[in-house]
Design a protein around this motif. Structure first.
Motif, PDB file in Angstrom:
ATOM      1  N   ILE A  11     -20.538  14.968  24.566  1.00 11.81           N
ATOM      2  CA  ILE A  11     -20.572  13.859  23.610  1.00 11.81           C
ATOM      3  C   ILE A  11     -21.448  14.208  22.415  1.00 11.81           C
ATOM      4  O   ILE A  11     -21.093  13.956  21.260  1.00 11.81           O
ATOM      5  N   LYS A  12     -22.617  14.809  22.691  1.00  8.58           N
ATOM      6  CA  LYS A  12     -23.506  15.221  21.605  1.00  8.58           C
ATOM      7  C   LYS A  12     -22.829  16.258  20.708  1.00  8.58           C
ATOM      8  O   LYS A  12     -22.957  16.215  19.484  1.00  8.58           O
ATOM      9  N   THR A  13     -22.090  17.185  21.327  1.00  8.65           N
ATOM     10  CA  THR A  13     -21.392  18.213  20.556  1.00  8.65           C
ATOM     11  C   THR A  13     -20.320  17.597  19.664  1.00  8.65           C
ATOM     12  O   THR A  13     -20.169  17.968  18.488  1.00  8.65           O
ATOM     13  N   ILE A  14     -19.581  16.623  20.219  1.00 10.10           N
ATOM     14  CA  ILE A  14     -18.527  15.959  19.445  1.00 10.10           C
ATOM     15  C   ILE A  14     -19.130  15.179  18.279  1.00 10.10           C
ATOM     16  O   ILE A  14     -18.630  15.241  17.141  1.00 10.10           O
ATOM     17  N   ILE A  15     -20.202  14.445  18.537  1.00  9.99           N
ATOM     18  CA  ILE A  15     -20.849  13.667  17.474  1.00  9.99           C
ATOM     19  C   ILE A  15     -21.376  14.589  16.383  1.00  9.99           C
ATOM     20  O   ILE A  15     -21.202  14.332  15.180  1.00  9.99           O
ATOM     21  N   PHE A  16     -22.008  15.696  16.792  1.00 15.48           N
ATOM     22  CA  PHE A  16     -22.532  16.660  15.820  1.00 15.48           C
ATOM     23  C   PHE A  16     -21.403  17.251  14.979  1.00 15.48           C
ATOM     24  O   PHE A  16     -21.531  17.384  13.756  1.00 15.48           O
ATOM     25  N   SER A  17     -20.278  17.561  15.620  1.00 17.98           N
ATOM     26  CA  SER A  17     -19.140  18.136  14.894  1.00 17.98           C
ATOM     27  C   SER A  17     -18.572  17.139  13.902  1.00 17.98           C
ATOM     28  O   SER A  17     -18.216  17.502  12.769  1.00 17.98           O
ATOM     29  N   LEU A  18     -18.494  15.871  14.306  1.00 16.05           N
ATOM     30  CA  LEU A  18     -17.981  14.838  13.401  1.00 16.05           C
ATOM     31  C   LEU A  18     -18.896  14.659  12.194  1.00 16.05           C
ATOM     32  O   LEU A  18     -18.418  14.508  11.054  1.00 16.05           O
ATOM     33  N   VAL A  19     -20.206  14.674  12.432  1.00 14.47           N
ATOM     34  CA  VAL A  19     -21.160  14.538  11.330  1.00 14.47           C
ATOM     35  C   VAL A  19     -21.022  15.699  10.353  1.00 14.47           C
ATOM     36  O   VAL A  19     -21.009  15.508   9.128  1.00 14.47           O
ATOM     37  N   ILE A  20     -20.892  16.907  10.882  1.00 16.23           N
ATOM     38  CA  ILE A  20     -20.723  18.084  10.032  1.00 16.23           C
ATOM     39  C   ILE A  20     -19.435  17.993   9.227  1.00 16.23           C
ATOM     40  O   ILE A  20     -19.392  18.329   8.025  1.00 16.23           O
ATOM     41  N   CYS A  21     -18.353  17.513   9.862  1.00 14.54           N
ATOM     42  CA  CYS A  21     -17.078  17.360   9.151  1.00 14.54           C
ATOM     43  C   CYS A  21     -17.204  16.345   8.022  1.00 14.54           C
ATOM     44  O   CYS A  21     -16.682  16.557   6.917  1.00 14.54           O
ATOM     45  N   VAL A  22     -17.879  15.229   8.281  1.00 11.57           N
ATOM     46  CA  VAL A  22     -18.062  14.201   7.251  1.00 11.57           C
ATOM     47  C   VAL A  22     -18.867  14.763   6.081  1.00 11.57           C
ATOM     48  O   VAL A  22     -18.524  14.550   4.908  1.00 11.57           O
ATOM     49  N   ILE A  23     -19.940  15.485   6.402  1.00 11.35           N
ATOM     50  CA  ILE A  23     -20.754  16.095   5.340  1.00 11.35           C
ATOM     51  C   ILE A  23     -19.926  17.093   4.531  1.00 11.35           C
ATOM     52  O   ILE A  23     -20.023  17.144   3.299  1.00 11.35           O
ATOM     53  N   GLY A  24     -19.093  17.886   5.223  1.00  8.46           N
ATOM     54  CA  GLY A  24     -18.243  18.846   4.536  1.00  8.46           C
ATOM     55  C   GLY A  24     -17.250  18.171   3.609  1.00  8.46           C
ATOM     56  O   GLY A  24     -17.018  18.626   2.484  1.00  8.46           O
ATOM     57  N   ILE A  25     -16.661  17.054   4.065  1.00  6.36           N
ATOM     58  CA  ILE A  25     -15.706  16.323   3.230  1.00  6.36           C
ATOM     59  C   ILE A  25     -16.407  15.741   2.000  1.00  6.36           C
ATOM     60  O   ILE A  25     -15.892  15.819   0.879  1.00  6.36           O
ATOM     61  N   ILE A  26     -17.587  15.156   2.205  1.00  8.29           N
ATOM     62  CA  ILE A  26     -18.348  14.592   1.086  1.00  8.29           C
ATOM     63  C   ILE A  26     -18.696  15.684   0.079  1.00  8.29           C
ATOM     64  O   ILE A  26     -18.632  15.484  -1.138  1.00  8.29           O
ATOM     65  N   TRP A  27     -19.068  16.871   0.584  1.00 15.02           N
ATOM     66  CA  TRP A  27     -19.405  17.982  -0.312  1.00 15.02           C
ATOM     67  C   TRP A  27     -18.184  18.474  -1.071  1.00 15.02           C
ATOM     68  O   TRP A  27     -18.289  18.873  -2.242  1.00 15.02           O
ATOM     69  N   PHE A  28     -16.983  18.394  -0.450  1.00 18.72           N
ATOM     70  CA  PHE A  28     -15.787  18.942  -1.061  1.00 18.72           C
ATOM     71  C   PHE A  28     -15.154  17.991  -2.074  1.00 18.72           C
ATOM     72  O   PHE A  28     -14.417  18.427  -2.958  1.00 18.72           O
ATOM     73  N   ILE A  29     -15.431  16.687  -1.966  1.00 15.48           N
ATOM     74  CA  ILE A  29     -14.795  15.700  -2.845  1.00 15.48           C
ATOM     75  C   ILE A  29     -15.014  16.004  -4.331  1.00 15.48           C
ATOM     76  O   ILE A  29     -14.050  16.000  -5.117  1.00 15.48           O
ATOM     77  N   PRO A  30     -16.254  16.280  -4.808  1.00 11.40           N
ATOM     78  CA  PRO A  30     -16.427  16.579  -6.246  1.00 11.40           C
ATOM     79  C   PRO A  30     -15.657  17.818  -6.695  1.00 11.40           C
ATOM     80  O   PRO A  30     -15.148  17.859  -7.819  1.00 11.40           O
ATOM     81  N   ILE A  31     -15.575  18.821  -5.810  1.00 14.45           N
ATOM     82  CA  ILE A  31     -14.848  20.035  -6.175  1.00 14.45           C
ATOM     83  C   ILE A  31     -13.357  19.748  -6.296  1.00 14.45           C
ATOM     84  O   ILE A  31     -12.685  20.211  -7.232  1.00 14.45           O
ATOM     85  N   PHE A  32     -12.829  18.960  -5.340  1.00 16.66           N
ATOM     86  CA  PHE A  32     -11.407  18.611  -5.412  1.00 16.66           C
ATOM     87  C   PHE A  32     -11.112  17.757  -6.642  1.00 16.66           C
ATOM     88  O   PHE A  32     -10.080  17.914  -7.293  1.00 16.66           O
ATOM     89  N   TRP A  33     -12.030  16.833  -6.966  1.00 12.49           N
ATOM     90  CA  TRP A  33     -11.852  16.005  -8.160  1.00 12.49           C
ATOM     91  C   TRP A  33     -11.877  16.858  -9.425  1.00 12.49           C
ATOM     92  O   TRP A  33     -11.101  16.626 -10.357  1.00 12.49           O
ATOM     93  N   MET A  34     -12.757  17.853  -9.460  1.00 12.53           N
ATOM     94  CA  MET A  34     -12.817  18.762 -10.604  1.00 12.53           C
ATOM     95  C   MET A  34     -11.503  19.523 -10.737  1.00 12.53           C
ATOM     96  O   MET A  34     -10.956  19.662 -11.838  1.00 12.53           O
ATOM     97  N   LEU A  35     -10.975  20.026  -9.609  1.00 10.32           N
ATOM     98  CA  LEU A  35      -9.712  20.760  -9.641  1.00 10.32           C
ATOM     99  C   LEU A  35      -8.566  19.852 -10.060  1.00 10.32           C
ATOM    100  O   LEU A  35      -7.712  20.246 -10.869  1.00 10.32           O
ATOM    101  N   SER A  36      -8.545  18.633  -9.528  1.00  8.30           N
ATOM    102  CA  SER A  36      -7.487  17.692  -9.879  1.00  8.30           C
ATOM    103  C   SER A  36      -7.518  17.349 -11.366  1.00  8.30           C
ATOM    104  O   SER A  36      -6.480  17.347 -12.037  1.00  8.30           O
ATOM    105  N   THR A  37      -8.709  17.087 -11.889  1.00  7.74           N
ATOM    106  CA  THR A  37      -8.831  16.715 -13.300  1.00  7.74           C
ATOM    107  C   THR A  37      -8.440  17.862 -14.220  1.00  7.74           C
ATOM    108  O   THR A  37      -7.935  17.639 -15.333  1.00  7.74           O
ATOM    109  N   SER A  38      -8.662  19.089 -13.767  1.00 14.33           N
ATOM    110  CA  SER A  38      -8.332  20.243 -14.617  1.00 14.33           C
ATOM    111  C   SER A  38      -6.835  20.380 -14.846  1.00 14.33           C
ATOM    112  O   SER A  38      -6.413  21.059 -15.786  1.00 14.33           O
ATOM    113  N   PHE A  39      -6.006  19.737 -14.004  1.00 15.08           N
ATOM    114  CA  PHE A  39      -4.553  19.807 -14.168  1.00 15.08           C
ATOM    115  C   PHE A  39      -3.971  18.527 -14.758  1.00 15.08           C
ATOM    116  O   PHE A  39      -2.760  18.356 -14.785  1.00 15.08           O
ATOM    117  N   LYS A  40      -4.844  17.624 -15.242  1.00 19.51           N
ATOM    118  CA  LYS A  40      -4.372  16.383 -15.841  1.00 19.51           C
ATOM    119  C   LYS A  40      -4.276  16.534 -17.359  1.00 19.51           C
ATOM    120  O   LYS A  40      -5.145  17.162 -17.976  1.00 19.51           O
TER     121      LYS A  40
END
Length: 286
Positions: A11-40
Motif C-alpha cells: 500500500i505504501k509503495t502504491i501511494i508513493f508511486s501515485l504521488v510521484i506520478c501526480v508530481i510528474g504530471i504537474i511538472w509536465f503540464i507547463p512543458i506541454f502547454w508551451m509545446l501546444s502554444t508553439s503550434f497555435k
C-alpha cells in the motif's frame, strides 16, 4: 501478521508511486502547454479565454519565424553557438578533470590532502562569488565576446575533479601495482585502464557539464556583446523582447523556448540514471 506487513508495504509503495506520478504530471503540464502554444496561430488562438490544449488550427508558422532572423536576433545561429560551446566545454572539461582527479586519488605527493580539502572547501562557495574575478581575468586577456570566454572559466571547476576522484578511489591498488610491474606508465594506466573503469562517472560528468553550459545565462550575458556570438538563453530573451504586440509574440517565443528545452529533455530522458548516479556519488567523501 507477516501477510499484513506485506500488504502494508505494498500500500505504501502504491501511494508513493501515485504521488510521484501526480508530481510528474504537474511538472509536465507547463512543458506541454508551451509545446501546444508553439503550434497555435497568433495572435488570436493564444489569446483565447478557454484553454485549448490541442491546437486547432495546427500551424508550424511560429517555428519558421523562429529560424528566420527577427530584430537582428537569429535563434538558429544562437542554437549553433550553444552546441559548439557546450560540446567544446564538455570535452575540455573532461580532459582537464580526469588527470587532476587521478593525481589526487592515486599519486602521493606533499600537500595532496591539503589540495583535496581546498577543493572540497571551494564547493561550499556559490559560483557567483567568482563572477567578478573571472570577468577581470577574461577582460585582461582580451577574450571578451569570444567562445573562449565562455569555455575557459569552466575548466577550473572543482566538482568534476572531486567526483572523478571519488570514483577513482574504487580502483583496486593491486591492479595499479600489477600494471606498473609490467612496465605500464602512469599516463598509460590512466588512459588504458583507469578511464574505461570510470566510464560511468565520465558520462555523468559530461552530461552535467553539457547541461550547465547549455543553460548558462548570466556569464554569457556579461562577456558577449554582439548578437552573432549570442548563445541560446540570451538570444531567447532578446527574441521574446523584440515583439511590439505581446500576443503576437507568444507563439514564436514558445516555439523558441521549446527549441531551447528539447535537447535538455532528450538528454535527461536518455541519461537520467547517470545524472542521478553522479548526484549520489558526489555526496560521499572518502
Amino acid at each position: 501478521m507477516k501477510a499484513w506487513w506485506r500488504i502494508k508495504k505494498e500500500i505504501k509503495t502504491i501511494i508513493f508511486s501515485l504521488v510521484i506520478c501526480v508530481i510528474g504530471i504537474i511538472w509536465f503540464i507547463p512543458i506541454f502547454w508551451m509545446l501546444s502554444t508553439s503550434f497555435k496561430p497568433t495572435p488570436v488562438a493564444v489569446a483565447e479565454v478557454k484553454p485549448q490544449w490541442i491546437p486547432k488550427p495546427f500551424t508550424i508558422e511560429n517555428y519558421l519565424t523562429v529560424w528566420s532572423p527577427a530584430g537582428g536576433i537569429s535563434v538558429a545561429n544562437a542554437f549553433k553557438n550553444s552546441v559548439i560551446v557546450a560540446i567544446i566545454a564538455t570535452i575540455a572539461g573532461l580532459v582537464v578533470a580526469t588527470p587532476a582527479a587521478y593525481a589526487l586519488s592515486r599519486i602521493e605527493f606533499p600537500g595532496q590532502k591539503l589540495i583535496f580539502w581546498a577543493y572540497v572547501a571551494i564547493l561550499a562557495f556559490p559560483g557567483i562569488l567568482f563572477l567578478v574575478p573571472n570577468y577581470f581575468i577574461i577582460h585582461s586577456l582580451n577574450l571578451m565576446n569570444t567562445f573562449s570566454a565562455l569555455i575557459l572559466p569552466g575548466l577550473g571547476g572543482t566538482f568534476g575533479v572531486f567526483m572523478l576522484r571519488q570514483y577513482m578511489l574504487g580502483i583496486p591498488k593491486e591492479l595499479e601495482e600489477v600494471a606498473f610491474i609490467d612496465g605500464c606508465s602512469r599516463l598509460r594506466f590512466l588512459i588504458t585502464i583507469a578511464v574505461p573503469l570510470i566510464r560511468p562517472a565520465l558520462v555523468t560528468l559530461a552530461l552535467m557539464t553539457f547541461l550547465g553550459s547549455w543553460n548558462s545565462f548570466l556569464w554569457p550575458l556579461l562577456v558577449l556583446t554582439t548578437s552573432d556570438k549570442f548563445t541560446l538563453p540570451i538570444a531567447l530573451v532578446r527574441f521574446s523582447a523584440g515583439w511590439g504586440d505581446p500576443y503576437r509574440g507568444i507563439g514564436p517565443t514558445m516555439a523558441a523556448a521549446f527549441i531551447s528545452v528539447a535537447p535538455v529533455l532528450l538528454i535527461f530522458v536518455l541519461f537520467h540514471r547517470y545524472l542521478l548516479r553522479g548526484i549520489s556519488l558526489g555526496g560521499v567523501v572518502k
